[in-house]
Design a protein around this motif. Structure first.
Motif, PDB file in Angstrom:
ATOM      1  N   PRO A  99     -13.763   5.364  27.934  1.00 43.87           N
ATOM      2  CA  PRO A  99     -14.974   4.922  28.639  1.00 43.87           C
ATOM      3  C   PRO A  99     -16.052   4.415  27.689  1.00 43.87           C
ATOM      4  O   PRO A  99     -16.761   3.457  28.007  1.00 43.87           O
ATOM      5  CB  PRO A  99     -15.427   6.184  29.388  1.00 43.87           C
ATOM      6  CG  PRO A  99     -14.185   6.995  29.555  1.00 43.87           C
ATOM      7  CD  PRO A  99     -13.388   6.750  28.314  1.00 43.87           C
ATOM      8  N   ASP A 103     -17.817   0.759  27.663  1.00 43.07           N
ATOM      9  CA  ASP A 103     -19.277   0.636  27.686  1.00 43.07           C
ATOM     10  C   ASP A 103     -19.777  -0.215  26.525  1.00 43.07           C
ATOM     11  O   ASP A 103     -20.707  -1.015  26.681  1.00 43.07           O
ATOM     12  CB  ASP A 103     -19.932   2.019  27.629  1.00 43.07           C
ATOM     13  CG  ASP A 103     -19.831   2.773  28.945  1.00 43.07           C
ATOM     14  OD1 ASP A 103     -19.527   2.121  29.968  1.00 43.07           O
ATOM     15  OD2 ASP A 103     -20.047   3.997  28.957  1.00 43.07           O
ATOM     16  N   ARG A 106     -19.141  -3.787  27.326  1.00 39.86           N
ATOM     17  CA  ARG A 106     -20.182  -4.264  28.254  1.00 39.86           C
ATOM     18  C   ARG A 106     -21.467  -4.575  27.485  1.00 39.86           C
ATOM     19  O   ARG A 106     -22.107  -5.598  27.707  1.00 39.86           O
ATOM     20  CB  ARG A 106     -20.456  -3.210  29.323  1.00 39.86           C
ATOM     21  CG  ARG A 106     -19.358  -3.042  30.363  1.00 39.86           C
ATOM     22  CD  ARG A 106     -19.861  -2.225  31.537  1.00 39.86           C
ATOM     23  NE  ARG A 106     -18.811  -2.017  32.518  1.00 39.86           N
ATOM     24  CZ  ARG A 106     -18.122  -0.874  32.644  1.00 39.86           C
ATOM     25  NH1 ARG A 106     -18.391   0.145  31.852  1.00 39.86           N
ATOM     26  NH2 ARG A 106     -17.176  -0.760  33.556  1.00 39.86           N
ATOM     27  N   LEU A 206     -13.309  -7.204  31.185  1.00 43.98           N
ATOM     28  CA  LEU A 206     -14.396  -6.564  31.923  1.00 43.98           C
ATOM     29  C   LEU A 206     -14.269  -6.819  33.419  1.00 43.98           C
ATOM     30  O   LEU A 206     -14.533  -5.929  34.235  1.00 43.98           O
ATOM     31  CB  LEU A 206     -15.747  -7.071  31.417  1.00 43.98           C
ATOM     32  CG  LEU A 206     -16.164  -6.590  30.028  1.00 43.98           C
ATOM     33  CD1 LEU A 206     -17.454  -7.269  29.602  1.00 43.98           C
ATOM     34  CD2 LEU A 206     -16.329  -5.072  30.002  1.00 43.98           C
ATOM     35  N   ASP A 207     -13.863  -8.017  33.784  1.00 45.32           N
ATOM     36  CA  ASP A 207     -13.654  -8.326  35.195  1.00 45.32           C
ATOM     37  C   ASP A 207     -12.522  -7.486  35.775  1.00 45.32           C
ATOM     38  O   ASP A 207     -12.592  -7.039  36.921  1.00 45.32           O
ATOM     39  CB  ASP A 207     -13.350  -9.820  35.355  1.00 45.32           C
ATOM     40  CG  ASP A 207     -13.085 -10.205  36.793  1.00 45.32           C
ATOM     41  OD1 ASP A 207     -13.996 -10.038  37.637  1.00 45.32           O
ATOM     42  OD2 ASP A 207     -11.959 -10.667  37.095  1.00 45.32           O
ATOM     43  N   VAL A 209     -11.494  -4.435  34.793  1.00 47.00           N
ATOM     44  CA  VAL A 209     -11.774  -3.000  34.909  1.00 47.00           C
ATOM     45  C   VAL A 209     -12.933  -2.699  35.861  1.00 47.00           C
ATOM     46  O   VAL A 209     -13.043  -1.581  36.373  1.00 47.00           O
ATOM     47  CB  VAL A 209     -12.077  -2.369  33.527  1.00 47.00           C
ATOM     48  CG1 VAL A 209     -10.879  -2.503  32.613  1.00 47.00           C
ATOM     49  CG2 VAL A 209     -13.320  -2.965  32.889  1.00 47.00           C
ATOM     50  N   ASP A 210     -13.797  -3.681  36.102  1.00 48.85           N
ATOM     51  CA  ASP A 210     -14.965  -3.437  36.970  1.00 48.85           C
ATOM     52  C   ASP A 210     -15.456  -4.769  37.528  1.00 48.85           C
ATOM     53  O   ASP A 210     -16.449  -5.322  37.063  1.00 48.85           O
ATOM     54  CB  ASP A 210     -16.069  -2.740  36.171  1.00 48.85           C
ATOM     55  CG  ASP A 210     -17.291  -2.397  37.025  1.00 48.85           C
ATOM     56  OD1 ASP A 210     -17.208  -2.531  38.269  1.00 48.85           O
ATOM     57  OD2 ASP A 210     -18.320  -2.005  36.444  1.00 48.85           O
ATOM     58  N   ARG A 211     -14.753  -5.277  38.539  1.00 44.17           N
ATOM     59  CA  ARG A 211     -15.075  -6.602  39.070  1.00 44.17           C
ATOM     60  C   ARG A 211     -16.483  -6.661  39.662  1.00 44.17           C
ATOM     61  O   ARG A 211     -17.232  -7.607  39.419  1.00 44.17           O
ATOM     62  CB  ARG A 211     -14.035  -7.016  40.114  1.00 44.17           C
ATOM     63  CG  ARG A 211     -14.338  -8.336  40.792  1.00 44.17           C
ATOM     64  CD  ARG A 211     -13.074  -8.964  41.323  1.00 44.17           C
ATOM     65  NE  ARG A 211     -12.196  -9.337  40.227  1.00 44.17           N
ATOM     66  CZ  ARG A 211     -11.019  -9.944  40.395  1.00 44.17           C
ATOM     67  NH1 ARG A 211     -10.606 -10.221  41.607  1.00 44.17           N
ATOM     68  NH2 ARG A 211     -10.281 -10.263  39.369  1.00 44.17           N
ATOM     69  N   GLU A 212     -16.836  -5.650  40.402  1.00 40.52           N
ATOM     70  CA  GLU A 212     -18.166  -5.650  41.020  1.00 40.52           C
ATOM     71  C   GLU A 212     -19.257  -5.609  39.951  1.00 40.52           C
ATOM     72  O   GLU A 212     -20.260  -6.326  40.035  1.00 40.52           O
ATOM     73  CB  GLU A 212     -18.307  -4.457  41.963  1.00 40.52           C
ATOM     74  CG  GLU A 212     -19.633  -4.429  42.709  1.00 40.52           C
ATOM     75  CD  GLU A 212     -19.716  -3.287  43.700  1.00 40.52           C
ATOM     76  OE1 GLU A 212     -20.810  -3.083  44.262  1.00 40.52           O
ATOM     77  OE2 GLU A 212     -18.699  -2.614  43.928  1.00 40.52           O
ATOM     78  N   GLY A 213     -19.055  -4.776  38.931  1.00 38.49           N
ATOM     79  CA  GLY A 213     -20.022  -4.698  37.855  1.00 38.49           C
ATOM     80  C   GLY A 213     -20.123  -5.993  37.077  1.00 38.49           C
ATOM     81  O   GLY A 213     -21.217  -6.391  36.649  1.00 38.49           O
TER      82      GLY A 213
END
Length: 234
Positions: A99, A103, A106, A206-207, A209-213
């Motif tokens: 994680p 991060d 990101r 990144l898309d 693992v966390d599309r909404e983010g």
């Protein structure tokens, strides 16, 4: 100053973080990518696992949070009892640190996604104008239009495949490194093309693992006043 590091796992994480921080400072943040961070995390974890020995590894594995890490799908080294313990410790620490790596990725791209896409779009647009039978002009043109449009219109509903093509396209251009005249016409030095390819791959990850983010971060960039991104070595 009071030492807030209490458990063997906490001590391990702190020492691994220090090794990663050294790598980041040595590399320079402008050259960072998810691949670099992944290699740095892996190397730091290996170094720490080797440094603490079997007794230290067992202490880490005895931590409440590592006992729940599933190992059945991991590639453990089963040559000896010691290698099983060492590889299990590596997997447990990797699970704990993953994680943080995401991060950091990101943070690496925070405030820079639109800039990266705009720069990629400009390179791909120049490539699409080349009279070169080795280039897929239609795919390059479509990808360039997509990358350049995100700043003004945001992400379209069906962006995933085109986004995934960006690192492929940039790496294919960087692989033409021997064609110095082509590289010159693309408007960026070879090192920059490689870096943009790495950044494009980061965005794809990144898309995934966390599309909404990922979508939210782009919308935040479109609304925000440009500013400097925080340092990862802090």
């Amino acid at each position: 100053m009071q030492d807030n590091v209490k458990t063997n796992l906490d001590r391990a994480v702190a020492k691994i973080n220090a090794l990663i921080r050294e790598d980041i400072v040595a590399c320079g943040e402008k050259n960072l990518s998810l691949d670099f961070l992944s290699n740095s995390f892996s190397s730091a974890i290996y170094k720490h696992v080797e440094a603490v020995g079997t007794a230290g590894q067992l202490a880490i594995l005895a931590d409440e949070t590592t006992r729940s890490v599933p190992l059945s799908d991991k590639a453990l080294d089963t040559r000896t009892v010691a290698t099983v313990i060492a590889s299990a410790t590596y997997e447990a620490l990797t699970e704990r640190m993953r994680p943080k790596m995401i991060d950091m990725c990101r943070a690496l791209n925070r405030g820079r996604v639109i800039e990266t896409l705009t720069d990629i779009g400009a390179v791909l647009e120049r490539a699409a104008l080349e009279n070169d039978p080795g280039l897929d002009h239609g795919a390059l043109r479509h990808a360039a239009q997509f990358a350049a449009s995100v700043a003004s219109t945001g992400l379209p509903a069906d962006y995933a495949a085109t986004l995934a093509y960006l690192p492929v396209a940039m790496r294919s251009l960087a692989d033409r490194r021997k064609d110095k005249s082509l590289i010159a016409r693309l408007g960026e030095p070879l090192e920059r093309l490689v870096r943009l390819a790495d950044r494009a791959a980061d965005l794809v990850h990144l898309d995934a693992v966390d599309r909404e983010g990922f979508r939210d971060s782009i919308e935040a960039e479109r609304r925000a006043v440009p500013g400097s991104a925080p340092s990862l070595a802090a």
